[in-house]
Scaffold this active site. Sequence first.
Site, PDB file in Angstrom:
ATOM      1  N   ASP A 264     -17.533  15.387 -25.481  1.00 14.02           N
ATOM      2  CA  ASP A 264     -17.051  14.048 -25.801  1.00 14.02           C
ATOM      3  C   ASP A 264     -18.182  13.333 -26.554  1.00 14.02           C
ATOM      4  O   ASP A 264     -19.290  13.842 -26.702  1.00 14.02           O
ATOM      5  CB  ASP A 264     -16.614  13.278 -24.544  1.00 14.02           C
ATOM      6  N   TRP A 265     -17.874  12.143 -27.018  1.00  9.92           N
ATOM      7  CA  TRP A 265     -18.762  11.391 -27.919  1.00  9.92           C
ATOM      8  C   TRP A 265     -20.197  11.302 -27.349  1.00  9.92           C
ATOM      9  O   TRP A 265     -20.423  10.646 -26.331  1.00  9.92           O
ATOM     10  CB  TRP A 265     -18.183   9.988 -28.116  1.00  9.92           C
TER      11      TRP A 265
END
Length: 744
Positions: A264-265
């Site tokens: 994820d980011w």
Amino acid sequence: MQEKEITSLLSQMSLEEKIGELFQIPAYFIADGNATGPAAELGITDDDIRLAGSCLSITGAKKIREIQRDHMEKHPHHIPMLFMADIINGYHTVFPIPLAQGCTFNPALVEKAASIAAREAAAAGIHVTFSPMADLVRDARWGRVMESTGEDPYLNSQMSAAMVRGYQGVKNKLAEKGKLAACLKHFAGYGAPQGGRDYNTVELSDRTLRDDYMPAYQAAVKAGCALVMTSFNTLNRIPSTGNRHLMRDVLRGEMCFNGVLISDWAAVNELIFHGIAADEKEAALLAIRAGVDIDMASPIYIKHLKQLVEQGMLPEELIEESTLRVLTLKNRLGLFENPYKDANEKDEQELLLCEAHREAARKCAEESFVLLKNEDSILPLHKENDTVAFIGPFTDNQFICGSWSIFADDADCVTVKSGVQENYPCSKVLFSDGCPTTDPGEIIQGFQKSPEKEIIDSDLKLEQAIQEAVQTAAAADKVVLCLGEHRELTGEGASRASLTLPSCQLRLLKEISRINPNICVVLFGGRPLDLREADRHAKAILEVWLPGTEGGNAIARILYGDISPSGRLAMSFPWCVGQIPVHYNHMNTGRPFSGDFRLERFGSKYLDIPNEPFYAFGYGLTYTTFVYSAVSLSQNRLQTGETIFASVRVTNTGKRTGTETVQMYLHDTAASVARPVRELKGFTKVTLNPEESTKVCFPITEDLLRFHDINMEYKSEPGIFEVFIGPDSATNNKAEFELCHSIK
Ligand code: BGC
């Protein structure tokens, strides 16, 4: 390309080039193909950009074609980039938020919504969508419940698989026109943050994780989703992005996932904050060892992987393994032959927001609305007889898409007011805003593209607005009060400790109820709320969530009865915050409470509220009534390999045609471990005319009865099972059968 051509390409690539494929640049890192200021601050150079394997959040056919052309020219092997984006519930045509889609109990419709989102986004140049989010949710404080399809493993599994089929097509031929590669997220357990606070710690027993949280992820993997995203959270003290066992043994080993795993980011970097990596270099090592192929929106891989290999701390094969997966995905999408895939300006013009897509969005919205209450049959409204005052901050409000509708234009949304005016031009209607969506001074963090039309920033102005609304209400037979939560109050980073409506809206509700008791609340928002006040003052409550582009049309048609509501809650509404987590499929406890406060001092209960939620999972009314016969079984004993058919007769006993969602729940009465009091194992929707009846039949096979037993083996155990069939998870309409394992 043939598989061997991909491996031959890989063998010609330098270490830097291979690592480049694992680097993902977000839109703001590049301008004209070069590193921007923010990228430079992170130490990212033009050379890094030149080798980047994928790009995040850039859309638009023209722009993407230009970037791709430029990128391939500069890349030493002319490898095309992957363009990824969050196409969650639509691209330009916005469908209801996923939680609302869960309430349709209609996987075919959800599949269609995903396929339309894919067609639009593919025409705009996108290759990969970060959807479905298959996280199970039990805590309405968590803002991201709106991105989930709810609290049930079975329903979520149906929905996550449907979304994958919608994006990728049933044959998973990603290169086909209009298809996107789907990315399942957030693996694993992201939907269970402690206290409902986003990104917070997750502690789940292995049994709970596997029985409750894993099925929907597994269903998406089984449907063939091409990518998986790691979750931000720690799961039992290990951050997912560095959890080698979870990713390699469970996801790839047990669940047979062989696609691309993306962080994820900037989640690789977060391994430092979680306290399992001392620095970026160690974070990179942990993530790549865990099998994380792409480092989303962070330079950690490009900054450290090369050095790790050169220093002998990381075998180059691990990088090659990841690079090969990324190249294979590009190949599956057909990018080596057609690097622009479907990016086409003409198609964009024809497809985005076209009539057919808008109609599909409207139908999906209509099926997602849940009628929670309808005293005195105040709904539907009468077109000719009723003078209706539409009041409240969501009456003429275009901010009715979920917070992920980042590529859509709010100006395309149909408000309740315009929906009513367009669909029922002859109806007798009055309009007034009454108050804003949020209390004066409340901070709304978000990506709001344009300000709301009116800012009421003082108590005096609020008082005036409310009084004006009260006068409007006084002149009407019925009041439709459009209330709810501002869309930026749900979504990522939007957890709340209180689940009531803003005080200005409650004030509006109370003041109007003094002058006109015929109130129907139309409730907007992205999560189950504490509805005690709304229930006290309103005769009807229609939950419409964040309904998307066609929201106003759908709401008008339901309110005036051209369409009957048919949505069912995919997530329980708590009595109040203190009851959370509340979900229907809980355990019985050793002291289940019978409901008699005088006799049961030591039952498992609260002193001040019931154990049951305010509105239970599966619940929802319509404009007619249905009666169920008793449950009948084709046989009372089940052997492995056999099927029992459990059936009921459902009759429409009201005066209007309506759709009923018939639900089947099973309960294992005695097992080697405690089992939920009931679990959804089948549902079907039937539409019946007045007085019409139909037989609804559910097959029950041994595999529906499996769970992780005392030895963590996934199997069923012989014994007595209850079958409940009814309109929601609280039904008591039941029969019993016995599962007998054949003696070998
Ligand atoms: C979210 C993901 C999303 C990603 C890319 C993250 O902050 O958790 O769900 O897909 O950003 O936008």
